[in-house]
Motif scaffolding. Structure first.
Motif, PDB file in Angstrom:
ATOM      1  N   UNK A 120       0.818  -1.221   0.000  1.00 22.85           N
ATOM      2  CA  UNK A 120       0.000   0.000   0.000  1.00 22.85           C
ATOM      3  C   UNK A 120       0.847   1.265   0.000  1.00 22.85           C
ATOM      4  N   UNK A 121       2.003   1.221   0.684  1.00 23.69           N
ATOM      5  CA  UNK A 121       2.832   2.427   0.800  1.00 23.69           C
ATOM      6  C   UNK A 121       4.174   2.292   0.074  1.00 23.69           C
ATOM      7  N   UNK A 122       4.203   1.372  -0.898  1.00 23.37           N
ATOM      8  CA  UNK A 122       5.340   1.249  -1.828  1.00 23.37           C
ATOM      9  C   UNK A 122       6.677   1.030  -1.117  1.00 23.37           C
ATOM     10  N   UNK A 123       6.646   0.357   0.010  1.00 25.42           N
ATOM     11  CA  UNK A 123       7.884   0.037   0.713  1.00 25.42           C
ATOM     12  C   UNK A 123       8.516   1.188   1.455  1.00 25.42           C
ATOM     13  N   UNK A 124       7.803   2.309   1.602  1.00 26.82           N
ATOM     14  CA  UNK A 124       8.391   3.493   2.238  1.00 26.82           C
ATOM     15  C   UNK A 124       8.198   3.528   3.758  1.00 26.82           C
ATOM     16  N   UNK A 125       7.387   2.610   4.285  1.00 29.45           N
ATOM     17  CA  UNK A 125       7.304   2.471   5.746  1.00 29.45           C
ATOM     18  C   UNK A 125       8.190   1.272   6.095  1.00 29.45           C
ATOM     19  N   UNK A 126       9.424   1.538   6.437  1.00 23.20           N
ATOM     20  CA  UNK A 126      10.410   0.484   6.631  1.00 23.20           C
ATOM     21  C   UNK A 126      10.220  -0.157   8.002  1.00 23.20           C
ATOM     22  N   UNK A 127       9.952  -1.440   8.004  1.00 25.21           N
ATOM     23  CA  UNK A 127       9.685  -2.155   9.251  1.00 25.21           C
ATOM     24  C   UNK A 127      10.885  -2.094  10.185  1.00 25.21           C
ATOM     25  N   UNK A 128      10.610  -1.784  11.448  1.00 25.66           N
ATOM     26  CA  UNK A 128      11.636  -1.791  12.493  1.00 25.66           C
ATOM     27  C   UNK A 128      11.083  -2.582  13.673  1.00 25.66           C
ATOM     28  N   UNK A 129      11.674  -3.726  13.935  1.00 22.99           N
ATOM     29  CA  UNK A 129      11.227  -4.587  15.029  1.00 22.99           C
ATOM     30  C   UNK A 129      12.348  -4.673  16.052  1.00 22.99           C
ATOM     31  N   UNK A 130      12.397  -3.690  16.944  1.00 23.66           N
ATOM     32  CA  UNK A 130      13.470  -3.579  17.927  1.00 23.66           C
ATOM     33  C   UNK A 130      12.887  -3.491  19.338  1.00 23.66           C
ATOM     34  N   UNK A 131      13.626  -3.959  20.333  1.00 20.20           N
ATOM     35  CA  UNK A 131      13.176  -3.777  21.722  1.00 20.20           C
ATOM     36  C   UNK A 131      13.393  -2.339  22.157  1.00 20.20           C
ATOM     37  N   UNK A 132      12.746  -1.944  23.240  1.00 26.26           N
ATOM     38  CA  UNK A 132      12.910  -0.569  23.730  1.00 26.26           C
ATOM     39  C   UNK A 132      14.351  -0.264  24.118  1.00 26.26           C
ATOM     40  N   UNK A 133      15.107  -1.295  24.431  1.00 27.23           N
ATOM     41  CA  UNK A 133      16.511  -1.095  24.806  1.00 27.23           C
ATOM     42  C   UNK A 133      17.332  -0.520  23.642  1.00 27.23           C
ATOM     43  N   UNK A 134      16.815  -0.653  22.428  1.00 22.98           N
ATOM     44  CA  UNK A 134      17.500  -0.100  21.251  1.00 22.98           C
ATOM     45  C   UNK A 134      17.693   1.406  21.370  1.00 22.98           C
ATOM     46  N   UNK A 135      16.754   2.062  22.039  1.00 23.62           N
ATOM     47  CA  UNK A 135      16.828   3.519  22.168  1.00 23.62           C
ATOM     48  C   UNK A 135      17.803   3.965  23.250  1.00 23.62           C
ATOM     49  N   UNK A 136      18.234   3.046  24.074  1.00 24.97           N
ATOM     50  CA  UNK A 136      19.141   3.403  25.171  1.00 24.97           C
ATOM     51  C   UNK A 136      20.602   3.379  24.752  1.00 24.97           C
TER      52      UNK A 136
END
Length: 286
Positions: free
Chosen positions: A269-285
């Motif tokens: 639907x969005x031509x691949x421009x919503x790039x999937x990110x499957x990360x835990x919250x610890x990724x932001x730390x």
């Protein structure tokens, strides 16, 4: 008489057993058919995505009944989530979420997990690469503070400028430390990027606006954000009231979002421009 009494007693026992088994079966079926009803608040393309997810077979398999409510003001949507009229919301980036929590310490939200990155891009009709952008070129940048800061970070990633060490989420052109190409900056309404692209040397455009202007960030931009530590603040999340952060049914929503057929729908639907990110919250730390 004794035989009759024993006969009646036997019937009673059989009937009791039958009804007992039926009761257990009914109880089991009721338990199996039970679904958790979750109200998700959203806006824009995320609202459309979650309406699709709510009707999906995947949601049913996970025992989730979802209703989707549209609230177009981000602050009001976060407040509705904190107050409980919305259970979970799907619209905001990590940086937006952190800013909200800093400003509302008594009604904090919690992140359930990540969903996607929608890349910002540098677009140009005059040049095919950032290296080709000449000295004194004019770059159009959003007059929206958060979008402007994001754009400046992208220009730094592209090697066009260097920002001060303490550059924050609301940084401005005044925080540019080095500008070797003597670039000039023109502030614009961030929704007008596709329309003025021919009038400047380059323009920074968010993906939502780019798609509305028939531009594809992965193929039409000369440089765009990638999923890495430099863009982690721009990754979108699902958020809930802090007190609900460990609620099992809410955590299932992250698993639901990342199901393969749901991702295929979003990609198509969005031509691949919503790039999937499957990360835990610890990724932001990190």
């Amino acid at each position: 008489m004794k035989k009759l009494l024993w006969w009646i007693l036997g019937i009673a026992v059989v009937v009791g057993v039958v009804f007992g088994i039926h009761g257990l079966s009914s109880s089991h079926n009721a338990s199996a058919s039970h679904t958790d009803t979750i109200t998700i608040g959203s806006q824009g393309s995320d609202y459309d995505i979650w309406q699709h997810i709510a009707k999906s077979a995947d949601a049913k398999k996970l025992g989730l009944k979802i209703t989707v409510k549209q609230i177009t003001d981000g602050v009001q949507l976060n407040k509705a989530t904190a107050q409980g009229s919305v259970d979970v919301n799907a619209f905001q980036s990590w940086s937006y979420y952190e800013a909200y929590n800093q400003e509302n310490p008594k009604s904090k939200l919690a992140s359930l997990g990540t969903t996607y990155l929608e890349p910002m891009g540098i677009y140009s009709k005059k040049y095919k690469s950032v290296k080709a952008i000449p000295d004194g070129a004019t770059i159009a940048i959003a007059n929206n503070p958060s979008q402007a800061a994001r754009g400046l970070l992208l220009l730094q990633k592209a090697g066009l400028i260097t920002l001060k060490k303490n550059f924050g989420s609301l940084g401005t052109v005044k925080d540019i430390k080095s500008n070797p190409k003597h670039l000039k900056f023109k502030e614009i309404d961030d929704t007008t990027g596709p329309r003025i692209i021919k009038n400047v040397d380059a323009v920074l455009i968010s993906n939502t606006v780019a798609l509305e202007g028939h531009l594809h960030v992965l193929t039409d931009s000369i440089f765009h954000e990638k999923v890495d530590q430099s863009t982690k603040d721009n990754i979108n999340i699902l958020a809930t009231a802090a007190k609900n952060k460990n609620k099992a049914s809410y955590k299932k929503l992250i698993k639901l979002y990342h199901r393969a057929d749901i991702q295929k729908y979003i990609k198509d639907k969005y031509y691949g421009t919503k790039i999937e990110v499957n990360k835990p919250n610890s990724y932001f730390k990190n």
